[in-house]
Design a protein around this motif. Sequence first.
Motif, PDB file in Angstrom:
ATOM      1  N   THR A  88       1.029  -1.086   0.152  1.00 48.05           N
ATOM      2  CA  THR A  88       0.185  -0.127   0.037  1.00 48.05           C
ATOM      3  C   THR A  88       0.873   1.157  -0.044  1.00 48.05           C
ATOM      4  OG1 THR A  88       0.005   0.271   2.300  1.00 48.05           O
ATOM      5  CG2 THR A  88      -1.826  -1.291   1.480  1.00 48.05           C
ATOM      6  N   THR A  89       0.259   2.534  -0.302  1.00 42.44           N
ATOM      7  CA  THR A  89       1.078   3.725  -0.193  1.00 42.44           C
ATOM      8  C   THR A  89       1.567   3.826   1.323  1.00 42.44           C
ATOM      9  OG1 THR A  89      -0.189   4.534  -1.872  1.00 42.44           O
ATOM     10  CG2 THR A  89       1.106   6.230  -0.267  1.00 42.44           C
ATOM     11  N   GLU A  90       0.930   3.348   2.324  1.00 40.29           N
ATOM     12  CA  GLU A  90       1.301   3.582   3.567  1.00 40.29           C
ATOM     13  C   GLU A  90       2.546   2.560   3.808  1.00 40.29           C
ATOM     14  OE1 GLU A  90      -1.987   3.106   2.814  1.00 40.29           O
ATOM     15  OE2 GLU A  90      -2.307   5.323   2.893  1.00 40.29           O
ATOM     16  N   SER A 145       5.575   3.820   2.229  1.00 39.92           N
ATOM     17  CA  SER A 145       5.986   5.269   2.987  1.00 39.92           C
ATOM     18  C   SER A 145       6.732   4.831   4.277  1.00 39.92           C
ATOM     19  CB  SER A 145       5.104   6.102   3.107  1.00 39.92           C
ATOM     20  OG  SER A 145       4.507   6.573   1.975  1.00 39.92           O
ATOM     21  N   GLY A 157       8.717   3.778  -1.427  1.00 45.11           N
ATOM     22  CA  GLY A 157       7.958   4.838  -2.307  1.00 45.11           C
ATOM     23  C   GLY A 157       8.789   6.098  -2.577  1.00 45.11           C
ATOM     24  N   LYS A 174      10.421   7.257  -6.250  1.00 47.03           N
ATOM     25  CA  LYS A 174      10.180   8.816  -6.509  1.00 47.03           C
ATOM     26  C   LYS A 174      11.374   9.348  -6.978  1.00 47.03           C
ATOM     27  CE  LYS A 174       8.221  13.168  -4.819  1.00 47.03           C
ATOM     28  NZ  LYS A 174       7.748  13.634  -3.467  1.00 47.03           N
ATOM     29  N   LEU A 189       7.211  10.134  -0.241  1.00 47.42           N
ATOM     30  CA  LEU A 189       5.996  10.301  -1.001  1.00 47.42           C
ATOM     31  C   LEU A 189       5.308  11.608   0.061  1.00 47.42           C
ATOM     32  CD1 LEU A 189       4.566   6.752  -1.701  1.00 47.42           C
ATOM     33  CD2 LEU A 189       5.551   8.358  -3.518  1.00 47.42           C
ATOM     34  N   GLU A 194       0.143  11.909  -2.600  1.00 50.04           N
ATOM     35  CA  GLU A 194       1.005  11.202  -3.591  1.00 50.04           C
ATOM     36  C   GLU A 194       0.819   9.739  -3.187  1.00 50.04           C
ATOM     37  OE1 GLU A 194       4.699  14.083  -4.816  1.00 50.04           O
ATOM     38  OE2 GLU A 194       4.991  12.513  -3.282  1.00 50.04           O
ATOM     39  N   SER A 195       0.814   9.075  -4.319  1.00 40.93           N
ATOM     40  CA  SER A 195       0.538   7.624  -3.755  1.00 40.93           C
ATOM     41  C   SER A 195       1.422   6.457  -4.492  1.00 40.93           C
ATOM     42  CB  SER A 195      -0.862   7.104  -4.409  1.00 40.93           C
ATOM     43  OG  SER A 195      -0.764   7.039  -5.822  1.00 40.93           O
ATOM     44  N   LEU A 196       1.687   5.476  -4.046  1.00 40.97           N
ATOM     45  CA  LEU A 196       2.657   4.476  -4.599  1.00 40.97           C
ATOM     46  C   LEU A 196       2.252   4.380  -6.112  1.00 40.97           C
ATOM     47  CD1 LEU A 196       4.968   2.520  -4.563  1.00 40.97           C
ATOM     48  CD2 LEU A 196       3.393   0.809  -3.513  1.00 40.97           C
ATOM     49  N   ASP A 197       0.934   4.021  -6.274  1.00 40.51           N
ATOM     50  CA  ASP A 197       0.728   3.685  -7.646  1.00 40.51           C
ATOM     51  C   ASP A 197       0.870   4.939  -8.528  1.00 40.51           C
ATOM     52  OD1 ASP A 197      -0.501   1.386  -7.333  1.00 40.51           O
ATOM     53  OD2 ASP A 197      -2.398   2.017  -7.090  1.00 40.51           O
ATOM     54  N   GLY A 198       1.051   6.112  -8.237  1.00 36.55           N
ATOM     55  CA  GLY A 198       1.215   7.290  -9.011  1.00 36.55           C
ATOM     56  C   GLY A 198       2.701   7.397  -9.199  1.00 36.55           C
TER      57      GLY A 198
END
Length: 182
Positions: A40-42, A45, A56, A60, A101, A105-109
Amino acid sequence: MSDSTATENAEATLTQERLDLLSSLAHARHFLRFTARDLTTEQASERTTASLLTIGGLIKHVTEVEKGWAEFLVVGAAYMEKDFTEWTEEDFAERDKDFQLQPGESLDGALRAYEEVAARTDELVRTLPSLDAVHELPKAPWNIDEAWSVRRALLHIVAETAQHAGHADIIRESLDGSKSMG
């Protein structure tokens, strides 16, 4: 003609060196992206080591670095607004945001942005007239050379990506025990 046939025909006209560069880039990128699988993004991060680095944030950062080097391949150090030697504390603080991130902002992004930058770099590998073209490097305390060829800059992208894929692998293993290799 299908898209895959067109790609195969275009690849057939490339030199072995360019094919090797594309393969090396793809290999290093795969292992960096692979560290983010099923996160997940969390989770991407999360800091899991003494370092401030996160999966992440590394994706980036590598995206931004590759984007800059891709511009260097085309125009040399002119892609930068100012040399690193002219950067202020505020400039470096802003750059540090590339390692995390940010809210919204997201991991997918981040992964989508990475794919776009990678596609642009790969297109340059295929189409630049010469890998021997030499550009003056931007002034920076860490640059010990004065200039690099396009080839050398591409090798740097491979090395930087592979190095950060290793960092991400350690972070991922600390996060949940998953490994990229082994």
